[in-house]
Design an enzyme around this catalytic site. Structure first.
Site, PDB file in Angstrom:
ATOM      1  N   LYS A  13       0.833  -1.219   0.000  1.00 53.26           N
ATOM      2  CA  LYS A  13       0.000   0.000   0.000  1.00 53.26           C
ATOM      3  C   LYS A  13       0.866   1.268   0.000  1.00 53.26           C
ATOM      4  CE  LYS A  13      -1.925  -1.154   3.941  1.00 53.26           C
ATOM      5  NZ  LYS A  13      -1.158  -2.389   4.238  1.00 53.26           N
ATOM      6  N   ARG A  88      -9.542   0.842   9.317  1.00 56.16           N
ATOM      7  CA  ARG A  88      -9.063  -0.503   9.615  1.00 56.16           C
ATOM      8  C   ARG A  88     -10.065  -1.331  10.391  1.00 56.16           C
ATOM      9  NH1 ARG A  88      -3.155   0.359   8.979  1.00 56.16           N
ATOM     10  NH2 ARG A  88      -2.122  -1.519   9.674  1.00 56.16           N
ATOM     11  N   ARG A 127      11.932  -5.692   4.345  1.00 50.72           N
ATOM     12  CA  ARG A 127      11.696  -4.238   4.303  1.00 50.72           C
ATOM     13  C   ARG A 127      12.698  -3.478   5.170  1.00 50.72           C
ATOM     14  NH1 ARG A 127       5.888  -1.998   5.316  1.00 50.72           N
ATOM     15  NH2 ARG A 127       6.024  -3.305   7.171  1.00 50.72           N
ATOM     16  N   ARG A 161      11.744  -1.799  10.746  1.00 52.14           N
ATOM     17  CA  ARG A 161      10.710  -1.368  11.690  1.00 52.14           C
ATOM     18  C   ARG A 161      10.611  -2.364  12.836  1.00 52.14           C
ATOM     19  NH1 ARG A 161       5.437   0.132   8.163  1.00 52.14           N
ATOM     20  NH2 ARG A 161       4.408  -1.115   9.746  1.00 52.14           N
ATOM     21  N   ARG A 172      -0.106  -8.886  13.612  1.00 59.12           N
ATOM     22  CA  ARG A 172      -0.697  -7.886  12.702  1.00 59.12           C
ATOM     23  C   ARG A 172      -1.549  -8.578  11.630  1.00 59.12           C
ATOM     24  NH1 ARG A 172       4.526  -5.144  10.847  1.00 59.12           N
ATOM     25  NH2 ARG A 172       3.227  -4.046   9.351  1.00 59.12           N
TER      26      ARG A 172
HETATM   27  P1  AP5 Z   1       4.955  -1.614   1.781  1.00 59.60           P
HETATM   28  O1  AP5 Z   1       4.578  -0.755   0.608  1.00 59.60           O
HETATM   29  O2  AP5 Z   1       5.733  -0.986   2.883  1.00 59.60           O
HETATM   30  O3  AP5 Z   1       3.644  -2.356   2.333  1.00 59.60           O
HETATM   31  P2  AP5 Z   1       2.398  -1.809   3.171  1.00 59.60           P
HETATM   32  O4  AP5 Z   1       1.175  -2.465   2.641  1.00 59.60           O
HETATM   33  O5  AP5 Z   1       2.413  -0.303   3.193  1.00 59.60           O
HETATM   34  O6  AP5 Z   1       2.772  -2.443   4.551  1.00 59.60           O
HETATM   35  P3  AP5 Z   1       2.733  -1.907   6.073  1.00 59.60           P
HETATM   36  O7  AP5 Z   1       3.374  -3.002   6.873  1.00 59.60           O
HETATM   37  O8  AP5 Z   1       3.303  -0.517   6.197  1.00 59.60           O
HETATM   38  O9  AP5 Z   1       1.236  -1.871   6.317  1.00 59.60           O
HETATM   39  P4  AP5 Z   1       0.553  -1.964   7.681  1.00 59.60           P
HETATM   40  O10 AP5 Z   1      -0.839  -1.709   7.244  1.00 59.60           O
HETATM   41  O11 AP5 Z   1       0.743  -3.159   8.489  1.00 59.60           O
HETATM   42  O12 AP5 Z   1       1.339  -0.892   8.554  1.00 59.60           O
HETATM   43  P5  AP5 Z   1       0.977   0.608   8.968  1.00 59.60           P
HETATM   44  O13 AP5 Z   1       2.220   1.382   8.880  1.00 59.60           O
HETATM   45  O14 AP5 Z   1      -0.236   1.082   8.244  1.00 59.60           O
HETATM   46  O15 AP5 Z   1       5.743  -2.875   1.210  1.00 59.60           O
HETATM   47  C1  AP5 Z   1       6.317  -3.819   2.080  1.00 59.60           C
HETATM   48  C2  AP5 Z   1       7.707  -4.245   1.545  1.00 59.60           C
HETATM   49  O16 AP5 Z   1       7.523  -4.948   0.318  1.00 59.60           O
HETATM   50  C3  AP5 Z   1       8.636  -3.071   1.225  1.00 59.60           C
HETATM   51  O17 AP5 Z   1       9.954  -3.443   1.533  1.00 59.60           O
HETATM   52  C4  AP5 Z   1       8.475  -2.860  -0.293  1.00 59.60           C
HETATM   53  O18 AP5 Z   1       9.684  -2.358  -0.870  1.00 59.60           O
HETATM   54  C5  AP5 Z   1       8.171  -4.280  -0.765  1.00 59.60           C
HETATM   55  N1  AP5 Z   1       7.238  -4.336  -1.889  1.00 59.60           N
HETATM   56  C6  AP5 Z   1       6.123  -3.570  -2.099  1.00 59.60           C
HETATM   57  N2  AP5 Z   1       5.490  -3.942  -3.215  1.00 59.60           N
HETATM   58  C7  AP5 Z   1       6.205  -4.986  -3.740  1.00 59.60           C
HETATM   59  C8  AP5 Z   1       6.039  -5.807  -4.901  1.00 59.60           C
HETATM   60  N3  AP5 Z   1       5.019  -5.637  -5.759  1.00 59.60           N
HETATM   61  N4  AP5 Z   1       6.960  -6.795  -5.120  1.00 59.60           N
HETATM   62  C9  AP5 Z   1       8.008  -6.988  -4.258  1.00 59.60           C
HETATM   63  N5  AP5 Z   1       8.218  -6.229  -3.147  1.00 59.60           N
HETATM   64  C10 AP5 Z   1       7.311  -5.241  -2.884  1.00 59.60           C
HETATM   65  O19 AP5 Z   1       0.542   0.393  10.485  1.00 59.60           O
HETATM   66  C11 AP5 Z   1       1.474   0.092  11.508  1.00 59.60           C
HETATM   67  C12 AP5 Z   1       0.763   0.055  12.861  1.00 59.60           C
HETATM   68  O20 AP5 Z   1       0.181   1.356  13.148  1.00 59.60           O
HETATM   69  C13 AP5 Z   1      -0.425  -0.925  12.954  1.00 59.60           C
HETATM   70  O21 AP5 Z   1      -0.009  -2.242  13.280  1.00 59.60           O
HETATM   71  C14 AP5 Z   1      -1.258  -0.268  14.078  1.00 59.60           C
HETATM   72  O22 AP5 Z   1      -0.686  -0.527  15.338  1.00 59.60           O
HETATM   73  C15 AP5 Z   1      -1.089   1.222  13.789  1.00 59.60           C
HETATM   74  N6  AP5 Z   1      -2.137   1.731  12.880  1.00 59.60           N
HETATM   75  C16 AP5 Z   1      -1.963   2.229  11.623  1.00 59.60           C
HETATM   76  N7  AP5 Z   1      -3.139   2.607  11.098  1.00 59.60           N
HETATM   77  C17 AP5 Z   1      -4.089   2.347  12.048  1.00 59.60           C
HETATM   78  C18 AP5 Z   1      -5.505   2.512  12.078  1.00 59.60           C
HETATM   79  N8  AP5 Z   1      -6.187   3.028  11.045  1.00 59.60           N
HETATM   80  N9  AP5 Z   1      -6.148   2.143  13.213  1.00 59.60           N
HETATM   81  C19 AP5 Z   1      -5.472   1.635  14.280  1.00 59.60           C
HETATM   82  N10 AP5 Z   1      -4.140   1.436  14.304  1.00 59.60           N
HETATM   83  C20 AP5 Z   1      -3.456   1.804  13.194  1.00 59.60           C
END
Ligand code: AP5
Length: 226
Positions: A13, A88, A127, A161, A172
């Site tokens: 994402k 979420r 990552r 991270r 997660r």
């Molecule tokens: P990346 O693009 O970083 O993936 P992502 O989907 O953004 O993954 P996240 O882990 O950041 O999502 P998340 O939803 O768990 O975390 P968030 O920060 O929102 O890609 C991942 C890796 O793969 C990278 O190394 C990239 O280079 C590689 N890649 C990408 N595309 C690729 C492809 N096509 N092929 C090969 N490699 C590829 O949330 C973190 C924490 O914050 C949560 O656990 C929670 O505690 C809190 N939080 C955030 N939002 C909320 C909410 N709305 N409500 C409550 N808590 C929340």
């Protein structure tokens, strides 16, 4: 154009949001990034969010909704936005819908990224991100294997991270299945859901995503307003 990108942790994402920012000229609003910034700055929201984030749980809605209300009120969100990682759960989705209704600016689409779990585990374990500019890399990709950021002048070491450790990732993924994934049906029932196969290369996924978004009436409105 007002869109939501949803998908499991590591489904891409954040990576794709950054490309959409360049393509459509609208901001990415990532609750994960906003929360990590609040934690790093030691704000009240950050102090309260840290324990949940470190253990792979969702941060309480009150904090996340507070952050989202503030961010959506900023000037750059008026032309549209890409919501990355929000909503979420159902309570957040309902609150978002109320907020957007009150300003007469409903969502245009919710795009679900489908990636199988083996690929997700690999992506997350590889990552790394830059502590300076926030750019995301992956040690398994050919162009992202460098241990240092090649964009920042001082070339800082890339970091993993804390919530990307194996046990936290498992938590997660559970939270995603139980609380977030059901939103696909919620948005499907409203006719807003678009599903893309996000398993292939970053460039291939970008092509698919842009094709889906360009087919929305909102893309024509955005182009006409530019
Ligand atoms: P990346 O693009 O970083 O993936 P992502 O989907 O953004 O993954 P996240 O882990 O950041 O999502 P998340 O939803 O768990 O975390 P968030 O920060 O929102 O890609 C991942 C890796 O793969 C990278 O190394 C990239 O280079 C590689 N890649 C990408 N595309 C690729 C492809 N096509 N092929 C090969 N490699 C590829 O949330 C973190 C924490 O914050 C949560 O656990 C929670 O505690 C809190 N939080 C955030 N939002 C909320 C909410 N709305 N409500 C409550 N808590 C929340």
């Amino acid at each position: 154009m007002r869109i939501v990108l949803m998908g499991a942790p590591g489904s891409g994402k954040g990576t794709q949001s950054q490309r959409l920012v360049e393509h459509f000229g609208i901001p990415q609003i990532s609750t994960g990034d906003l929360l990590r910034s609040a934690v790093a700055r030691g704000t009240e929201y950050g102090l309260r969010a840290k324990a949940a984030m470190d253990s792979g749980q969702l941060v309480v809605d009150e904090i996340v909704l507070g952050i989202i209300h503030e961010r959506l009120a900023e000037k750059d969100a008026a032309r549209g936005f890409i919501l990355d990682g929000f909503p979420r759960n159902l309570a957040q989705a309902n609150e978002l819908s109320k907020l957007l209704q009150s300003i007469g600016a409903p969502l245009d689409a919710v795009v679900l990224f489908e990636v199988d779990y083996a690929e997700i585990i690999k992506r997350i374990s590889g990552r790394r991100s830059c502590p300076g500019c926030g750019r995301v890399f992956n040690v398994y990709s050919t162009d992202g294997g460098a241990p240092r950021c090649d964009r920042c002048a001082d070339k800082p070491l890339l970091l993993q991270r804390k919530d990307d450790e194996e046990e936290t990732v498992r938590k997660r993924l559970d939270v995603y299945e139980q609380q977030t994934r059901p939103l696909a049906k919620h948005y499907g029932d409203k006719g807003l859901l678009r599903v893309i196969n996000a398993q292939d290369s970053v460039d291939e996924v970008t092509k698919r995503l842009i094709a889906v978004l360009e087919s929305l009436p909102a893309a024509k409105r955005l182009a006409a307003a530019s």
